[in-house]
Design a protein around this motif. Structure first.
Motif, short mmCIF file in Angstrom:
data_model
loop_
_atom_site.label_atom_id
_atom_site.label_comp_id
_atom_site.label_asym_id
_atom_site.label_seq_id
_atom_site.Cartn_x
_atom_site.Cartn_y
_atom_site.Cartn_z
N HIS A 180 21.09 100.96 -10.31
CA HIS A 180 22.32 101.70 -10.57
C HIS A 180 22.32 102.32 -11.97
CE1 HIS A 180 24.01 99.32 -7.12
NE2 HIS A 180 24.45 100.53 -6.86
N ILE A 181 21.79 101.62 -12.96
CA ILE A 181 21.75 102.18 -14.32
C ILE A 181 20.94 103.47 -14.32
CG2 ILE A 181 20.99 101.80 -16.69
CD1 ILE A 181 21.45 98.78 -16.18
N ALA A 182 19.85 103.47 -13.57
CA ALA A 182 19.01 104.67 -13.49
C ALA A 182 19.79 105.84 -12.91
CB ALA A 182 17.77 104.39 -12.66
N GLN A 183 20.66 105.58 -11.93
CA GLN A 183 21.45 106.67 -11.34
C GLN A 183 22.37 107.31 -12.36
OE1 GLN A 183 22.72 104.28 -7.66
NE2 GLN A 183 22.56 106.38 -6.85
N ALA A 184 22.88 106.53 -13.28
CA ALA A 184 23.72 107.09 -14.35
C ALA A 184 22.87 107.71 -15.45
CB ALA A 184 24.61 106.00 -14.94
N LEU A 185 21.70 107.11 -15.71
CA LEU A 185 20.85 107.57 -16.80
C LEU A 185 20.22 108.93 -16.54
CD1 LEU A 185 19.49 106.99 -19.52
CD2 LEU A 185 17.76 105.64 -18.29
N VAL A 186 19.81 109.17 -15.31
CA VAL A 186 19.12 110.43 -14.99
C VAL A 186 19.96 111.66 -15.35
CG1 VAL A 186 18.34 111.89 -13.07
CG2 VAL A 186 17.46 109.57 -13.31
N PRO A 187 21.21 111.80 -14.86
CA PRO A 187 21.97 113.01 -15.22
C PRO A 187 22.31 113.09 -16.71
CG PRO A 187 23.35 111.48 -13.99
CD PRO A 187 21.95 110.97 -13.90
N MET A 188 22.55 111.95 -17.36
CA MET A 188 22.82 111.98 -18.80
C MET A 188 21.60 112.47 -19.56
SD MET A 188 24.99 108.51 -19.53
CE MET A 188 26.43 108.09 -18.54
N ALA A 189 20.43 111.97 -19.18
CA ALA A 189 19.20 112.39 -19.87
C ALA A 189 18.93 113.88 -19.64
CB ALA A 189 18.03 111.55 -19.37
N ALA A 206 14.40 104.56 -4.55
CA ALA A 206 13.98 105.80 -5.20
C ALA A 206 13.92 106.92 -4.17
CB ALA A 206 12.62 105.61 -5.87
N SER A 207 15.05 107.57 -3.96
CA SER A 207 15.15 108.62 -2.95
C SER A 207 15.84 109.84 -3.55
CB SER A 207 15.96 108.14 -1.75
OG SER A 207 17.31 107.88 -2.11
N GLU A 208 15.62 110.98 -2.93
CA GLU A 208 16.24 112.22 -3.38
C GLU A 208 17.76 112.12 -3.31
OE1 GLU A 208 17.10 116.07 -4.63
OE2 GLU A 208 15.21 114.94 -4.79
N ALA A 209 18.28 111.42 -2.32
CA ALA A 209 19.72 111.28 -2.19
C ALA A 209 20.32 110.55 -3.38
CB ALA A 209 20.05 110.55 -0.89
N ARG A 210 19.62 109.56 -3.90
CA ARG A 210 20.13 108.78 -5.03
C ARG A 210 19.82 109.44 -6.37
NH1 ARG A 210 21.10 103.30 -4.96
NH2 ARG A 210 19.56 102.87 -6.59
N PHE A 211 18.77 110.26 -6.42
CA PHE A 211 18.35 110.86 -7.69
C PHE A 211 18.06 112.35 -7.52
CE2 PHE A 211 17.27 106.36 -7.98
CZ PHE A 211 17.82 106.03 -9.21
N PRO A 212 19.07 113.14 -7.21
CA PRO A 212 18.84 114.58 -7.03
C PRO A 212 18.35 115.23 -8.33
CG PRO A 212 21.19 114.09 -7.13
CD PRO A 212 20.49 112.77 -7.04
#
Length: 322
Positions: A180-189, A206-212
């Motif tokens: 879950h932290i990664a899901q928030a971290l990706v758009p912030m980064a 690790a899927s496109e749906a979770r990390f567009p």
């Protein structure tokens, strides 16, 4: 994002296609100028544009001057004041002033020199393009301007005549653990200029749906990182706090040039991590490269706030070195 521009590449293609091309670079700014020093605009002989030097305020005038410079094959320096009404139109509170260098490709900026710059950018090699605006001498260098590379800042050397255009590779963030932290971290980064890569062997995590918008590598982290170059523009963040996944990656990270290595976990988890690395032959100085527990201590509560603390720590290390 500015750091993901392809302006030199586009300008080189235009020139090689026989369209003619000019590279415009912001040399100096005063007040609330819309673009930072080093921002670039490419113009071809048909008036096509790529990039920007003023956010739209003076682009039209720059294009006219660029086409004239292209015809004459002479460089020139332009100065523009952006008045308050024009500045307001592009979202600024007040006006400013910019100074712009025009360099036609060919007799002024040689094609082979531009091609070398493009090649360095493609290979993720930090490089500085240095031009003496008095003599017209131009060259590329990979050394001598460590402070400018560190802060991503183009500008004049102390001599006041040599302009240093810094071309750093895009920042990259390798995240191990699609939690879950990664899901928030990706758009912030992404907002602050990182190109994120999410590594996790679990397809459902690790899927496109979770990390567009992120590059996803569904492989064991140790295998995935063996194919990635962890260079000085790469941050490595481990979010699994599972020794089976983390420890091999930490060893690769400590042997790399990554500017930041952060690992999730409590103080006790990190102490145990340190003990294992010491037992594997790493010394205390090497292990201190790991930021653990990860993130700036802001009393973070929940994935989003932890992600904020991680981005803040990465930024501090990138810009201040500690």
């Amino acid at each position: 994002m500015e750091r993901f521009d392809n302006i030199p590449e586009t300008v080189l293609c235009w020139h090689q296609a026989g369209k003619g091309a000019v590279l415009a670079t912001v040399l100096q700014t005063w007040g609330s100028a819309p673009r930072k020093v080093g921002a670039q605009l490419g113009v071809n002989g048909s008036g096509e544009l790529v990039g920007s030097v003023s956010g739209g305020c003076v682009e039209g005038a720059v294009v006219v001057e660029a086409l004239d410079a292209l015809e004459q094959q002479k460089s020139r320096i332009l100065e523009y004041s952006v008045n308050a009404s024009d500045a307001f139109a592009v979202g600024l509170a007040c006006g400013g002033k910019i100074r712009v260098l025009l360099e036609p490709i060919g007799d002024v900026l040689p094609e082979n020199l531009l091609a070398e710059l493009v090649s360095a950018r493609h290979s993720r090699q930090p490089v500085a393009y240095v031009v003496n605006i008095d003599t017209g001498m131009r060259h590329l260098t990979t050394s001598g301007y460590s402070a400018q590379f560190q802060v991503d800042r183009s500008g004049f050397a102390p001599d006041g005549t040599s302009f240093i255009a810094v071309h750093n590779p895009p920042l990259r963030l390798v995240i191990v653990g699609a939690v879950h932290i990664a899901q928030a971290l990706v758009p912030m980064a992404q907002l602050v200029g990182y190109d994120p890569i999410v590594v996790d062997p679990r397809d459902s995590f690790a899927s496109e749906a979770r990390f567009p918008g992120a590059l996803i590598v569904n492989d064991w982290p140790e295998d995935a990182l063996s194919t990635l170059t962890l260079d000085r523009r790469t941050a490595l963040v481990l979010l699994t706090h599972d020794p089976k996944m983390d420890d091999p990656v930490l060893k690769l990270g400590l042997a790399s040039d990554a500017f930041y290595i952060g690992a999730l976990g409590s103080k006790r988890t990190h102490e145990q991590r340190v003990e294992r690395l010491l037992a594997d032959g790493f010394d205390s100085a090497q292990i201190r490269q790991i930021y653990g527990p990860i993130g700036v201590d802001i009393g973070a509560n929940g994935p989003a706030e932890i992600a904020i603390s991680v981005v803040a720590e990465m930024t501090r290390v990138l810009r201040l070195g500690t």
